[in-house]
Design a protein around this motif. Structure first.
Motif, PDB file in Angstrom:
ATOM      1  N   MET A   1     -26.479 -14.598  59.597  1.00  0.00           N
ATOM      2  CA  MET A   1     -25.315 -15.377  59.822  1.00  0.00           C
ATOM      3  C   MET A   1     -24.574 -15.560  61.260  1.00  0.00           C
ATOM      4  SD  MET A   1     -22.917 -14.642  56.698  1.00  0.00           S
ATOM      5  CE  MET A   1     -22.910 -13.352  56.192  1.00  0.00           C
ATOM      6  N   HIS A   2     -25.487 -14.106  62.213  1.00  0.00           N
ATOM      7  CA  HIS A   2     -25.285 -13.558  63.320  1.00  0.00           C
ATOM      8  C   HIS A   2     -26.255 -14.783  63.792  1.00  0.00           C
ATOM      9  CE1 HIS A   2     -22.824 -10.259  63.858  1.00  0.00           C
ATOM     10  NE2 HIS A   2     -23.473  -9.771  62.845  1.00  0.00           N
ATOM     11  N   ARG A   3     -26.873 -15.289  63.689  1.00  0.00           N
ATOM     12  CA  ARG A   3     -27.920 -16.292  64.103  1.00  0.00           C
ATOM     13  C   ARG A   3     -27.100 -17.435  65.321  1.00  0.00           C
ATOM     14  NH1 ARG A   3     -33.510 -14.106  62.096  1.00  0.00           N
ATOM     15  NH2 ARG A   3     -34.047 -12.132  64.313  1.00  0.00           N
ATOM     16  N   TYR A   4     -26.549 -17.592  63.345  1.00  0.00           N
ATOM     17  CA  TYR A   4     -26.456 -19.075  63.222  1.00  0.00           C
ATOM     18  C   TYR A   4     -25.854 -20.253  64.130  1.00  0.00           C
ATOM     19  CZ  TYR A   4     -24.813 -23.120  60.321  1.00  0.00           C
ATOM     20  OH  TYR A   4     -24.407 -24.438  60.017  1.00  0.00           O
ATOM     21  N   ARG A   5     -25.147 -21.123  64.007  1.00  0.00           N
ATOM     22  CA  ARG A   5     -24.520 -21.740  65.940  1.00  0.00           C
ATOM     23  C   ARG A   5     -23.677 -22.702  64.773  1.00  0.00           C
ATOM     24  NH1 ARG A   5     -25.245 -17.807  67.496  1.00  0.00           N
ATOM     25  NH2 ARG A   5     -26.848 -17.181  69.420  1.00  0.00           N
ATOM     26  N   LEU A   6     -22.183 -22.725  63.935  1.00  0.00           N
ATOM     27  CA  LEU A   6     -21.605 -23.271  63.711  1.00  0.00           C
ATOM     28  C   LEU A   6     -20.599 -24.304  63.964  1.00  0.00           C
ATOM     29  CD1 LEU A   6     -20.294 -24.079  60.659  1.00  0.00           C
ATOM     30  CD2 LEU A   6     -18.193 -22.319  61.537  1.00  0.00           C
ATOM     31  N   ALA A   7     -21.623 -25.544  63.609  1.00  0.00           N
ATOM     32  CA  ALA A   7     -21.361 -27.070  64.814  1.00  0.00           C
ATOM     33  C   ALA A   7     -19.576 -27.765  63.813  1.00  0.00           C
ATOM     34  CB  ALA A   7     -22.021 -28.143  64.220  1.00  0.00           C
ATOM     35  N   ARG A   8     -19.508 -28.338  64.934  1.00  0.00           N
ATOM     36  CA  ARG A   8     -18.308 -29.208  64.037  1.00  0.00           C
ATOM     37  C   ARG A   8     -18.455 -29.842  62.948  1.00  0.00           C
ATOM     38  NH1 ARG A   8     -13.802 -30.135  69.112  1.00  0.00           N
ATOM     39  NH2 ARG A   8     -13.999 -27.854  70.151  1.00  0.00           N
ATOM     40  N   TYR A   9     -17.162 -29.007  61.922  1.00  0.00           N
ATOM     41  CA  TYR A   9     -16.905 -30.462  61.165  1.00  0.00           C
ATOM     42  C   TYR A   9     -15.864 -30.993  60.349  1.00  0.00           C
ATOM     43  CZ  TYR A   9     -17.868 -31.365  56.382  1.00  0.00           C
ATOM     44  OH  TYR A   9     -17.885 -31.414  54.277  1.00  0.00           O
ATOM     45  N   ASP A  10     -16.283 -32.096  59.961  1.00  0.00           N
ATOM     46  CA  ASP A  10     -14.521 -33.211  60.423  1.00  0.00           C
ATOM     47  C   ASP A  10     -14.530 -33.606  58.475  1.00  0.00           C
ATOM     48  OD1 ASP A  10     -16.788 -34.730  59.957  1.00  0.00           O
ATOM     49  OD2 ASP A  10     -16.483 -36.196  61.550  1.00  0.00           O
ATOM     50  N   GLY A  11     -15.033 -32.791  58.113  1.00  0.00           N
ATOM     51  CA  GLY A  11     -14.972 -32.816  56.935  1.00  0.00           C
ATOM     52  C   GLY A  11     -13.650 -32.357  55.991  1.00  0.00           C
ATOM     53  N   ALA A  12     -13.081 -32.662  55.066  1.00  0.00           N
ATOM     54  CA  ALA A  12     -11.574 -31.772  54.476  1.00  0.00           C
ATOM     55  C   ALA A  12     -12.554 -30.510  54.130  1.00  0.00           C
ATOM     56  CB  ALA A  12     -11.126 -32.694  53.025  1.00  0.00           C
ATOM     57  N   VAL A  13     -11.566 -29.496  54.158  1.00  0.00           N
ATOM     58  CA  VAL A  13     -12.423 -28.366  54.078  1.00  0.00           C
ATOM     59  C   VAL A  13     -10.817 -27.376  53.302  1.00  0.00           C
ATOM     60  CG1 VAL A  13     -13.247 -25.634  54.890  1.00  0.00           C
ATOM     61  CG2 VAL A  13     -13.868 -27.943  55.543  1.00  0.00           C
ATOM     62  N   HIS A  14     -10.697 -26.928  52.228  1.00  0.00           N
ATOM     63  CA  HIS A  14      -9.753 -26.082  52.007  1.00  0.00           C
ATOM     64  C   HIS A  14     -10.165 -24.740  52.396  1.00  0.00           C
ATOM     65  CE1 HIS A  14      -5.822 -25.032  50.153  1.00  0.00           C
ATOM     66  NE2 HIS A  14      -6.562 -24.474  49.156  1.00  0.00           N
ATOM     67  N   VAL A  15      -9.370 -23.916  53.017  1.00  0.00           N
ATOM     68  CA  VAL A  15      -9.645 -22.634  53.075  1.00  0.00           C
ATOM     69  C   VAL A  15      -9.234 -21.078  51.952  1.00  0.00           C
ATOM     70  CG1 VAL A  15     -10.126 -20.467  54.371  1.00  0.00           C
ATOM     71  CG2 VAL A  15     -11.229 -22.469  55.275  1.00  0.00           C
ATOM     72  N   LEU A  16      -9.617 -20.476  51.261  1.00  0.00           N
ATOM     73  CA  LEU A  16      -9.078 -19.488  50.974  1.00  0.00           C
ATOM     74  C   LEU A  16      -9.122 -18.269  51.079  1.00  0.00           C
ATOM     75  CD1 LEU A  16     -10.086 -22.014  48.072  1.00  0.00           C
ATOM     76  CD2 LEU A  16      -7.412 -20.821  47.243  1.00  0.00           C
ATOM     77  N   GLN A  17      -8.705 -17.657  51.753  1.00  0.00           N
ATOM     78  CA  GLN A  17      -9.385 -16.468  52.290  1.00  0.00           C
ATOM     79  C   GLN A  17      -8.013 -14.995  52.059  1.00  0.00           C
ATOM     80  OE1 GLN A  17      -8.909 -16.701  56.619  1.00  0.00           O
ATOM     81  NE2 GLN A  17      -6.188 -16.733  56.689  1.00  0.00           N
ATOM     82  N   THR A  18      -8.178 -13.564  51.641  1.00  0.00           N
ATOM     83  CA  THR A  18      -7.509 -12.728  51.562  1.00  0.00           C
ATOM     84  C   THR A  18      -6.362 -12.366  52.033  1.00  0.00           C
ATOM     85  OG1 THR A  18      -9.669 -11.242  51.571  1.00  0.00           O
ATOM     86  CG2 THR A  18      -9.605 -12.308  49.332  1.00  0.00           C
ATOM     87  N   ALA A  19      -6.159 -11.641  52.093  1.00  0.00           N
ATOM     88  CA  ALA A  19      -4.988 -10.977  52.482  1.00  0.00           C
ATOM     89  C   ALA A  19      -5.970 -10.213  54.084  1.00  0.00           C
ATOM     90  CB  ALA A  19      -4.174 -10.348  52.415  1.00  0.00           C
ATOM     91  N   GLY A  20      -5.270  -9.946  55.510  1.00  0.00           N
ATOM     92  CA  GLY A  20      -6.537  -8.971  56.402  1.00  0.00           C
ATOM     93  C   GLY A  20      -7.483  -9.734  56.817  1.00  0.00           C
ATOM     94  N   ASN A  21      -7.715 -11.272  55.862  1.00  0.00           N
ATOM     95  CA  ASN A  21      -9.018 -11.764  56.340  1.00  0.00           C
ATOM     96  C   ASN A  21      -8.899 -13.032  57.808  1.00  0.00           C
ATOM     97  OD1 ASN A  21     -11.403 -13.499  57.062  1.00  0.00           O
ATOM     98  ND2 ASN A  21     -11.996 -13.487  54.958  1.00  0.00           N
ATOM     99  N   PRO A  22      -9.495 -12.245  59.134  1.00  0.00           N
ATOM    100  CA  PRO A  22      -8.792 -12.476  60.099  1.00  0.00           C
ATOM    101  C   PRO A  22      -9.518 -14.383  60.619  1.00  0.00           C
ATOM    102  CG  PRO A  22     -10.783 -10.860  60.607  1.00  0.00           C
ATOM    103  CD  PRO A  22     -10.221 -11.200  59.654  1.00  0.00           C
ATOM    104  N   ALA A  23     -10.751 -14.429  58.893  1.00  0.00           N
ATOM    105  CA  ALA A  23     -11.853 -15.444  59.379  1.00  0.00           C
ATOM    106  C   ALA A  23     -11.287 -17.076  59.997  1.00  0.00           C
ATOM    107  CB  ALA A  23     -12.210 -16.125  58.073  1.00  0.00           C
ATOM    108  N   MET A  24     -10.188 -17.806  59.952  1.00  0.00           N
ATOM    109  CA  MET A  24      -9.745 -18.420  60.488  1.00  0.00           C
ATOM    110  C   MET A  24      -8.322 -18.107  61.391  1.00  0.00           C
ATOM    111  SD  MET A  24     -10.612 -20.626  59.344  1.00  0.00           S
ATOM    112  CE  MET A  24      -9.627 -22.563  59.755  1.00  0.00           C
ATOM    113  N   ALA A  25      -8.045 -17.042  62.283  1.00  0.00           N
ATOM    114  CA  ALA A  25      -7.466 -17.148  63.417  1.00  0.00           C
ATOM    115  C   ALA A  25      -7.657 -17.912  64.557  1.00  0.00           C
ATOM    116  CB  ALA A  25      -7.757 -15.344  64.386  1.00  0.00           C
ATOM    117  N   PRO A  26      -6.757 -18.535  65.204  1.00  0.00           N
ATOM    118  CA  PRO A  26      -6.174 -19.173  65.948  1.00  0.00           C
ATOM    119  C   PRO A  26      -7.376 -19.351  66.767  1.00  0.00           C
ATOM    120  CG  PRO A  26      -4.946 -19.094  65.548  1.00  0.00           C
ATOM    121  CD  PRO A  26      -5.189 -17.816  65.044  1.00  0.00           C
TER     122      PRO A  26
END
Length: 297
Positions: free
Chosen positions: A228-253
């Motif tokens: 995960m630390h090595r991975y370079r996440l490319a932009r993804y233009d498909g439909a994505v639904h993110v369900l994140q638990t309280a306090g998870n900053p994964a989708m922080a701006p």
């Protein structure tokens, strides 16, 4: 050092065994994470590797087990990476017989093997082979749980590049963006990454002793951290639904994940990550939300 000397009697421990495992892999030896525990002398370990080489029994990442329900359903298959059996079963029940639902277990599943140097792309290729053993062509609905979220995104990218339709990707509590602290060190050799991640698993590994299965599971955890630390996440233009638990900053701006997902919907769950591991009410809440979103297709 005598060929009869025991690795652990010479001062070896769980952390040093991982270093030995990495070096052996770099030399092309067909070693598996538990070998050093099960064959701690040089003589026994060498004999094991010779026998395995003669059988051409490589230690590359084995495809992890796959379970499927509603296999004959006519709707697009829903593929869940790394979820637990409770969520998987409830998802199949909630969607109904028209929706095939497949679960690919993580490498933590007993007996699965993994390379510390394997990347997210390789894990995604394994997942694609498993998915297409269920149904060779799309469309596919993909769901990734926790560490499986990054693998799921790369799987979606690979499938779309090959012309398959992926109408929806659901990410369940994806890992948050920790790259800023570790990016420089984690891009080097595996041992550099191990040094950085020692703080995450070091204490637990010191308590493992000589238990091969616990050692194997910790190797899997280390491999996921490195990948995960090595991975370079490319932009993804498909439909994505993110369900994140309280306090998870994964989708922080401004974070890596929020920046990469161009068409993401975010739904915050009213409980923490630990609840997904043990609280059936929280799991039921999660699966009902997944079912509702998938049935909108």
């Amino acid at each position: 050092v005598s060929r009869e000397a025991d690795f652990f009697d010479l001062g070896g421990d769980s952390l040093l065994s991982i270093g030995l495992f990495v070096k052996a892999e770099q030399e092309g030896l067909p070693i598996q994470p538990t070998d050093i525990f099960e064959h701690p002398t040089l003589r026994d370990l060498a004999a094991t590797l010779v026998r395995r080489s003669a059988r051409d029994d490589s230690s590359g990442p084995a495809m992890t087990p796959l379970s499927i329900q509603n296999a004959d359903g006519p709707r697009p298959p829903v593929f869940l990476l790394h979820g637990n059996m409770w969520i998987y079963r409830q998802l199949g029940l909630g969607l109904g017989a028209d929706w095939p639902v497949a679960l690919q277990f993580s490498h933590h599943f007993h007996g699965s093997h993994i390379r510390l140097g394997a990347g997210i792309e390789r894990f995604a290729s394994e997942a694609q082979a498993a998915l297409q053993s269920v149904r060779p062509g799309g469309p596919y609905v993909l769901c990734g749980y926790s560490a499986g979220a990054m693998i799921t995104l790369d799987l979606a990218r690979q499938l779309k590049a090959q012309g398959h339709e992926v109408p929806l990707v659901c990410l369940i509590d994806p890992p948050y963006d920790g790259r800023a602290a570790g990016e420089a060190a984690m891009t080097g050799l595996p041992m550099q990454g191990l040094a950085l991640s020692r703080g995450l698993a070091g204490r637990a590994m010191q308590r493992i002793g000589r238990d091969p299965e616990r050692h194997r599971r910790n190797v899997v955890s280390q491999a996921y951290v490195l990948a995960m630390h090595r991975y370079r996440l490319a932009r993804y233009d498909g439909a994505v639904h993110v369900l994140q638990t309280a306090g998870n900053p994964a989708m922080a701006p401004g974070g890596t994940l929020a920046t990469a997902l161009l068409m993401a919907e975010v739904e915050t769950l009213p409980f923490g990550h630990d609840a997904l591991l043990s609280d059936n009410e929280a799991r039921l809440s999660l699966t009902s939300r997944l079912v509702r979103r998938i049935k909108q297709l």
